[in-house]
Design a protein around this motif. Structure first.
Motif, PDB file in Angstrom:
ATOM      1  N   TYR A 185       0.837  -1.204   0.000  1.00 42.37           N
ATOM      2  CA  TYR A 185       0.000   0.000   0.000  1.00 42.37           C
ATOM      3  C   TYR A 185       0.873   1.255   0.000  1.00 42.37           C
ATOM      4  O   TYR A 185       0.554   2.252  -0.643  1.00 42.37           O
ATOM      5  N   GLY A 189     -11.841   3.160   3.788  1.00 43.13           N
ATOM      6  CA  GLY A 189     -11.002   2.063   3.272  1.00 43.13           C
ATOM      7  C   GLY A 189      -9.539   2.378   3.531  1.00 43.13           C
ATOM      8  O   GLY A 189      -8.687   2.245   2.662  1.00 43.13           O
ATOM      9  N   GLY A 211      -7.242   0.968   5.086  1.00 49.86           N
ATOM     10  CA  GLY A 211      -6.283  -0.136   5.028  1.00 49.86           C
ATOM     11  C   GLY A 211      -5.403  -0.171   6.267  1.00 49.86           C
ATOM     12  O   GLY A 211      -5.869  -0.050   7.404  1.00 49.86           O
ATOM     13  N   ASP A 242     -12.425   1.159   7.962  1.00 46.41           N
ATOM     14  CA  ASP A 242     -12.164   0.036   7.057  1.00 46.41           C
ATOM     15  C   ASP A 242     -13.041  -1.145   7.451  1.00 46.41           C
ATOM     16  O   ASP A 242     -13.393  -1.315   8.618  1.00 46.41           O
ATOM     17  N   ILE A 243     -13.368  -1.966   6.450  1.00 44.63           N
ATOM     18  CA  ILE A 243     -14.204  -3.141   6.715  1.00 44.63           C
ATOM     19  C   ILE A 243     -13.360  -4.294   7.280  1.00 44.63           C
ATOM     20  O   ILE A 243     -13.897  -5.215   7.879  1.00 44.63           O
ATOM     21  N   ASN A 286      -6.697  -5.073   9.008  1.00 47.89           N
ATOM     22  CA  ASN A 286      -6.012  -3.885   8.509  1.00 47.89           C
ATOM     23  C   ASN A 286      -6.052  -2.750   9.534  1.00 47.89           C
ATOM     24  O   ASN A 286      -5.057  -2.079   9.768  1.00 47.89           O
ATOM     25  N   ASP A 321     -18.573  -0.642   7.096  1.00 53.85           N
ATOM     26  CA  ASP A 321     -18.674  -0.724   5.640  1.00 53.85           C
ATOM     27  C   ASP A 321     -18.797   0.702   5.067  1.00 53.85           C
ATOM     28  O   ASP A 321     -19.679   1.459   5.488  1.00 53.85           O
ATOM     29  N   GLY A 322     -17.937   1.018   4.106  1.00 56.18           N
ATOM     30  CA  GLY A 322     -17.960   2.354   3.498  1.00 56.18           C
ATOM     31  C   GLY A 322     -19.248   2.657   2.757  1.00 56.18           C
ATOM     32  O   GLY A 322     -19.519   3.815   2.420  1.00 56.18           O
ATOM     33  N   GLN A 327      -8.647   5.944  -1.295  1.00 56.93           N
ATOM     34  CA  GLN A 327      -7.598   5.630  -2.264  1.00 56.93           C
ATOM     35  C   GLN A 327      -7.595   4.129  -2.544  1.00 56.93           C
ATOM     36  O   GLN A 327      -7.480   3.328  -1.604  1.00 56.93           O
ATOM     37  N   TYR A 328      -7.698   3.737  -3.801  1.00 56.48           N
ATOM     38  CA  TYR A 328      -7.736   2.319  -4.216  1.00 56.48           C
ATOM     39  C   TYR A 328      -8.820   1.554  -3.449  1.00 56.48           C
ATOM     40  O   TYR A 328      -8.555   0.471  -2.923  1.00 56.48           O
ATOM     41  N   LEU A 365     -15.714  -2.138  -4.203  1.00 60.15           N
ATOM     42  CA  LEU A 365     -17.056  -2.048  -3.623  1.00 60.15           C
ATOM     43  C   LEU A 365     -18.136  -2.576  -4.570  1.00 60.15           C
ATOM     44  O   LEU A 365     -18.089  -2.337  -5.770  1.00 60.15           O
TER      45      LEU A 365
HETATM   46  C1  LIG Z   1      -6.219  -1.630  -1.747  1.00 56.49           C
HETATM   47  S1  LIG Z   1      -6.604  -1.334  -0.082  1.00 56.49           S
HETATM   48  C2  LIG Z   1      -6.254   0.407   0.034  1.00 56.49           C
HETATM   49  C3  LIG Z   1      -5.922   0.825   1.420  1.00 56.49           C
HETATM   50  C4  LIG Z   1      -5.593   2.313   1.604  1.00 56.49           C
HETATM   51  N1  LIG Z   1      -6.661   3.169   1.150  1.00 56.49           N
HETATM   52  C5  LIG Z   1      -4.326   2.661   0.906  1.00 56.49           C
HETATM   53  O1  LIG Z   1      -4.355   3.312  -0.138  1.00 56.49           O
HETATM   54  O2  LIG Z   1      -3.261   2.265   1.395  1.00 56.49           O
HETATM   55  C6  LIG Z   1      -8.388  -1.375  -0.076  1.00 56.49           C
HETATM   56  C7  LIG Z   1      -8.959  -1.249   1.338  1.00 56.49           C
HETATM   57  O3  LIG Z   1     -10.383  -1.098   1.200  1.00 56.49           O
HETATM   58  C8  LIG Z   1     -10.980  -1.844   2.241  1.00 56.49           C
HETATM   59  N2  LIG Z   1     -12.387  -2.125   1.885  1.00 56.49           N
HETATM   60  C9  LIG Z   1     -12.855  -2.998   0.954  1.00 56.49           C
HETATM   61  N3  LIG Z   1     -14.205  -2.995   0.933  1.00 56.49           N
HETATM   62  C10 LIG Z   1     -14.584  -2.062   1.852  1.00 56.49           C
HETATM   63  C11 LIG Z   1     -15.864  -1.579   2.309  1.00 56.49           C
HETATM   64  N4  LIG Z   1     -17.005  -2.054   1.797  1.00 56.49           N
HETATM   65  N5  LIG Z   1     -15.886  -0.648   3.270  1.00 56.49           N
HETATM   66  C12 LIG Z   1     -14.742  -0.160   3.818  1.00 56.49           C
HETATM   67  N6  LIG Z   1     -13.507  -0.578   3.431  1.00 56.49           N
HETATM   68  C13 LIG Z   1     -13.432  -1.515   2.467  1.00 56.49           C
HETATM   69  C14 LIG Z   1     -10.112  -3.083   2.342  1.00 56.49           C
HETATM   70  O4  LIG Z   1     -10.288  -3.747   3.574  1.00 56.49           O
HETATM   71  C15 LIG Z   1      -8.718  -2.479   2.184  1.00 56.49           C
HETATM   72  O5  LIG Z   1      -8.171  -2.107   3.413  1.00 56.49           O
END
Ligand SMILES: C[S@@+](CC[C@H](N)C(=O)[O-])C[C@H]1O[C@@H](n2cnc3c(N)ncnc32)[C@H](O)[C@@H]1O
Length: 264
Positions: free
Chosen positions: A25, A55, A57, A77-78, A82, A98-99, A115-116, A121
């Protein structure tokens, strides 16, 4: 520990340790540094009092946010794994949710960013509408980085089939790897006033593989492990390493950012 992601993504996640994911990340955050600074500037992050990182992470962005602003940062974050990773190091509030269903009242953040995340979703529009709801009028919703794998550029051309397979692997894991180029449409449909949609740049230098290259291959291996043989993977790495050494490797993944204002 429960993993709330879909099963294939969960399986891939377990192939790397949480430390390796954190490094990954951070690596991705380095690639998108310049675009992120632009998005921060456009959204007036320096004067924000409350920021929501959806999210978040393992907290790759939090240190940067703490340097740029005095704001209270809420990381959501979900994945509890993380979130727990940066528990103790974090100065902010950590929320496991959940976002797409944010557990906050209306109008409580100046900037909601991510970010990412949107690519993972089921309902990215619901997440944007939720971020709009919890962001104050005249505040900002900011997509810092979302990729578009469908328009990736590779040289040498021999690498193209592998890039296509990586895109397919992401789809199998439940992601929408092409979401980046739809950010403008999604922001518009969510009712945000679009300030800017833009792309990260890219530059490649000739040289030996680095630690970053090795991490990149660990992720590729985790993504493609079930789709290609070990021999093929080793061949692909050989082609890539040699072309980097020769200075002719291009691996441009378009990554988009978007800044939207919440209007009164
Ligand atoms: C690729 S990682 C990016 C983490 C961070 N934003 C970064 O750029 O370092 C994606 C993150 O989104 C989270 N995520 C996935 N689905 C989600 C949801 N429905 N609600 C909240 N977070 C979610 C994952 O658990 C993960 O930590």
């Amino acid at each position: 520990m429960a993993c709330y992601l879909e099963k294939p993504a969960c399986r891939i996640k377990k192939m790397l340790s949480i430390d390796q994911w954190h490094e990954r990340y951070r690596q991705q955050a380095e690639w998108t540094y310049a675009a992120r600074q632009r998005a921060y500037q456009l959204s007036g992050i320096g004067s924000a009092a409350d920021i929501l990182d959806v999210g978040s992470g393992t907290g790759a962005l939090e240190e940067e946010l703490n340097c740029l602003t005095e704001a209270r940062v809420t990381c959501l974050d979900i994945s509890r794994d993380n979130l727990f990773y940066h528990h103790g190091k974090s100065h902010g509030t950590l929320v496991n949710a959940d976002g797409q269903h944010l557990p906050f009242r209306n109008n409580c953040f100046d900037v909601s960013l991510f970010q990412y995340v949107l690519l993972w979703l089921h309902d990215p529009l619901a997440a944007l509408r939720e971020m709009k709801r919890v962001t104050r009028p005249n505040g900002y919703v900011v997509a810092l980085a979302e990729p578009d794998y469908a328009h990736r550029i590779d040289n040498p051309k021999e690498m193209e089939p592998y890039s296509r397979m990586q895109r397919e692997a992401l789809i199998k894991q439940g992601a929408n790897p092409d979401i980046g180029s739809s950010l403008g449409d999604l922001f518009f449909t969510a009712g945000l006033q679009i300030i800017e949609v833009g792309l990260t740049g890219g530059a490649w230098h000739s040289g030996e593989p680095t630690e970053h290259t090795n991490l990149e291959w660990l992720v590729t291996q985790a993504d493609l492990g079930s789709l290609v043989s070990t021999t093929e993977l080793a061949h692909m790495r050989g082609v890539s390493d040699l072309s980097f050494l020769q200075g002719r490797r291009v691996a441009y993944l378009p990554v988009f950012y978007a800044v939207g204002r919440v209007t009164v």
